[in-house]
Design a protein around this motif. Structure first.
Motif, PDB file in Angstrom:
ATOM      1  N   VAL A  48       0.844  -1.202   0.000  1.00  0.00           N
ATOM      2  CA  VAL A  48       0.000   0.000   0.000  1.00  0.00           C
ATOM      3  C   VAL A  48       0.878   1.251   0.000  1.00  0.00           C
ATOM      4  O   VAL A  48       0.620   2.215  -0.721  1.00  0.00           O
ATOM      5  CB  VAL A  48      -0.950  -0.003   1.218  1.00  0.00           C
ATOM      6  N   LYS A 106       1.461   3.327  -3.416  1.00  0.00           N
ATOM      7  CA  LYS A 106       0.593   4.476  -3.141  1.00  0.00           C
ATOM      8  C   LYS A 106      -0.884   4.154  -3.465  1.00  0.00           C
ATOM      9  O   LYS A 106      -1.565   4.903  -4.176  1.00  0.00           O
ATOM     10  CB  LYS A 106       1.055   5.699  -3.930  1.00  0.00           C
ATOM     11  N   ILE A 107      -1.304   2.992  -2.962  1.00  0.00           N
ATOM     12  CA  ILE A 107      -2.701   2.597  -3.186  1.00  0.00           C
ATOM     13  C   ILE A 107      -3.598   3.457  -2.304  1.00  0.00           C
ATOM     14  O   ILE A 107      -3.310   3.651  -1.118  1.00  0.00           O
ATOM     15  CB  ILE A 107      -2.895   1.095  -2.869  1.00  0.00           C
ATOM     16  N   GLU A 108      -4.671   3.988  -2.900  1.00  0.00           N
ATOM     17  CA  GLU A 108      -5.569   4.866  -2.150  1.00  0.00           C
ATOM     18  C   GLU A 108      -6.302   4.074  -1.058  1.00  0.00           C
ATOM     19  O   GLU A 108      -6.623   2.904  -1.246  1.00  0.00           O
ATOM     20  CB  GLU A 108      -6.609   5.483  -3.110  1.00  0.00           C
ATOM     21  N   GLY A 109      -6.571   4.768   0.035  1.00  0.00           N
ATOM     22  CA  GLY A 109      -7.214   4.128   1.181  1.00  0.00           C
ATOM     23  C   GLY A 109      -8.585   3.565   0.870  1.00  0.00           C
ATOM     24  O   GLY A 109      -9.009   2.572   1.459  1.00  0.00           O
ATOM     25  N   PHE A 110      -9.290   4.173  -0.094  1.00  0.00           N
ATOM     26  CA  PHE A 110     -10.632   3.657  -0.391  1.00  0.00           C
ATOM     27  C   PHE A 110     -10.589   2.436  -1.319  1.00  0.00           C
ATOM     28  O   PHE A 110     -11.583   1.767  -1.524  1.00  0.00           O
ATOM     29  CB  PHE A 110     -11.540   4.753  -0.968  1.00  0.00           C
ATOM     30  N   ILE A 111      -9.381   2.174  -1.895  1.00  0.00           N
ATOM     31  CA  ILE A 111      -9.217   0.926  -2.642  1.00  0.00           C
ATOM     32  C   ILE A 111      -8.798  -0.186  -1.683  1.00  0.00           C
ATOM     33  O   ILE A 111      -9.449  -1.226  -1.579  1.00  0.00           O
ATOM     34  CB  ILE A 111      -8.130   1.065  -3.746  1.00  0.00           C
ATOM     35  N   PRO A 122      -7.252  -0.211   2.308  1.00  0.00           N
ATOM     36  CA  PRO A 122      -6.644   0.429   3.482  1.00  0.00           C
ATOM     37  C   PRO A 122      -5.472  -0.402   4.011  1.00  0.00           C
ATOM     38  O   PRO A 122      -5.415  -1.607   3.773  1.00  0.00           O
ATOM     39  CB  PRO A 122      -7.778   0.461   4.496  1.00  0.00           C
ATOM     40  N   ARG A 123      -4.559   0.287   4.731  1.00  0.00           N
ATOM     41  CA  ARG A 123      -3.441  -0.450   5.329  1.00  0.00           C
ATOM     42  C   ARG A 123      -3.946  -1.301   6.502  1.00  0.00           C
ATOM     43  O   ARG A 123      -4.873  -0.867   7.203  1.00  0.00           O
ATOM     44  CB  ARG A 123      -2.418   0.536   5.910  1.00  0.00           C
TER      45      ARG A 123
END
Lengths: 271, 283
Positions: free
Chosen positions: B51, B55-60, B62-63
């Motif tokens: 993540v 840089k995966i977005e939180g809405f895709i 979350p960590r």
């Protein structure tokens, strides 16, 4: 039939058995068998596979019914004898119940026959002593060797003191050494209980070593080829197997079997 | 323990060999479960790293650390919701399994029943049962737990019934003849042979049914129902783009599935101490 001291425990009268139904070919497994077995006898049914020896045993035990003729056990028809629990049975497989301990397996028939618990347990101890498995009462069947399992099966069959012990190749799945040991044990047990035994086997030495009479059978259709009295002295033991008379009897049985095979000119040659 | 021994005056302290106590058991357990633990931790670390790196977005996605924080934050809501859903799953499981076992007993006893009933059962099983959820909501009322329980019950019925029938009928013929030679009645054959024989089959079906019942309860809640339910919570939070909350609820759902499995496993051990799959464990 008049009841006398020598009245047979098992009377097989003109029994035939055919398998197959509908339009399929009928296989005659047994044809016109006549045989009397008296109390306390040890009779071996011997023959090649397909001679119907197991079928004959199953007819005696009412696990199957004859096509014609009748089987009388203790003077009554076989189904009645089964309902009266006259039979203890031992098969080639020990068929012990995995979920029961050794002692509980021995108690199974007693439980079904509603013996009180204390009596059941006492009897199981006694039987396990008889088959020399006292120390294994609380173990489970899968923890035992094949020979030990079969001893439990024998203890179970004798637990309710049936008047007849029917054994269908009970040692057939055991190795040779265990097998000879078990034969000795069985004679020992028979000597103590004096139960009438009918023992199916395809081993000539086994039949001769154990039995007082060997019923030699031949195949297609299954019938009695001859009966050989084995008058070797008892108790039989290791020495018996080295006795010239033992070999003589074996030869006698073998001759009878060979004569049967070659006798009816080439009947089985193409089968 | 050693202190008590020391406290006896006039006696030398006795050096007892440490029995397989807590410490020994712990280290044995650790050794056994270590591979699983390592894989699990590695999975979380990789997730966290992926993540961050991509840089995966939180809405895709979350960590895991964010999910864990949200999980703790949301506990007062998701635990009661989980218990509500667990009640639906458990109730449906019990109803479905009981009916299935009863039906199996009847089917194994009367062949005619089996011939008449089996094609119907296969047809029902081929139906995607959760598709019935709106209909059940209509029948029982959308907030009535019975609506979800009935879905779960239908869902678990088939695998449990089929397996139980198999266990009751796949009996060793020698064992049957043995009972026949004792002139045993039909009930004795059932109690002494068929039922114990069926137990391993039944428990493997129960394990499948346990997982199915959690799925059935949550998915049928997606079609609406009481606000205090896990499925409703997940679908609502997801609709609001609160994905960490949805994931936190999924952890609870996972825990429920595991709880089911463990309860069934314990029941199995207790009811069938003889079974082959347990022999390795009880040395």
């Amino acid at each position: 039939m008049s009841v006398s001291a020598s009245a047979p425990v098992i009377a097989i009268q003109g029994v035939s058995k055919a398998f197959g139904h509908g339009s399929g070919p009928r296989v005659v497994a047994l044809e016109n068998i006549n045989l009397d077995i008296v109390a306390g006898e040890f009779v071996a049914l011997l023959g090649p596979s397909g001679c119907g020896k197991s079928t004959l045993l199953r007819l005696i035990g009412d696990l199957t019914t004859p096509t014609s003729g009748q089987v009388l056990v203790n003077g009554k028809p076989a189904p009645q004898a089964r309902r009266d629990r006259d039979y203890g049975m031992v098969f080639q497989q020990a068929t012990l119940y995995d979920w029961r301990s050794v002692s509980q397996n021995v108690q199974l028939p007693l439980e079904i026959m509603r013996y009180p618990r204390a009596q059941r347990e006492a009897r199981a101890r006694e039987m396990l002593q008889l088959v020399k498995l006292t120390d294994f009462a609380n173990t489970y069947p899968w923890q035992l060797s094949g020979g030990m399992q079969q001893r439990v099966a024998i203890a179970r069959a004798l637990s309710f003191a049936p008047s007849l012990l029917l054994m269908d190749e009970p040692f057939g799945a055991l190795d040779e050494m265990t097998r000879e040991h078990m034969q000795l044990e069985l004679l020992n047990i028979w000597g103590q209980t004096r139960t009438t035994v009918v023992f199916v086997t395809h081993s000539i030495p086994e039949a001769v070593f154990l039995a007082s009479r060997v019923v030699v059978m031949s195949a297609r259709p299954g019938r009695v080829a001859g009966i050989i009295d084995v008058d070797l002295p008892r108790p039989r033991g290791f020495d018996t197997r080295e006795d010239p008379r033992f070999f003589q009897k074996i030869t006698e049985v073998r001759e009878l079997l060979r004569h049967e095979e070659t006798g009816p000119a080439g009947a089985g040659a193409t089968a | 323990m050693s202190q008590r021994l020391n406290a006896v005056p006039g006696l030398e302290p006795v050096a007892l060999p440490a029995p397989a106590g807590w410490g020994a058991r712990f280290s044995a357990g650790l050794r056994r479960y270590l591979p699983a633990l390592v894989v699990f931790v590695a999975f979380l670390v990789l997730w966290e790293a992926a993540v961050a790196i991509f840089k995966i977005e939180g809405f895709i996605l979350p960590r895991p650390s964010v999910i864990a924080a949200t999980f703790i934050e949301e506990l007062p809501i998701i635990i009661p919701a989980g218990l509500f859903t667990l009640r639906e799953a458990g109730g449906g499981f019990l109803i479905g399994c009981s009916l299935a076992v009863l039906m199996a007993l009847a089917t194994a006893r009367w062949t005619i029943l089996s011939e008449g009933f089996m094609p119907f059962a296969i047809m029902v099983n081929a139906t995607p049962i959760v598709a019935l959820a709106p209909i059940m909501n209509n029948w029982f009322g959308i907030t009535n737990p019975m609506a979800k329980m009935s879905i779960v019950a239908i869902l678990v019925f088939f695998p449990v019934m089929i397996n139980t029938v198999r266990g009751l009928t796949l009996v060793d013929s020698g064992a049957l003849e043995l009972l026949r030679s004792y002139a045993a009645g039909e009930f004795t054959v059932l109690a002494q042979l068929r039922l114990p024989n069926a137990l391993p089959f039944m428990f493997s079906a129960f394990k499948v049914a346990g997982a199915l019942s959690v799925i059935g309860a949550i998915v049928s809640e997606y079609f609406g129902g009481s606000r205090a339910a896990l499925g409703i919570y997940i679908s609502q939070q997801a609709a609001l783009f609160h994905f960490a909350e949805a994931w936190a609820a999924i952890i609870v759902a996972c825990g429920m599935g595991l709880a089911f499995y463990i309860v069934i496993l314990l029941a199995e051990r207790w009811l069938m101490p003889w079974h082959a799959s347990q022999r390795a464990a009880d040395d």
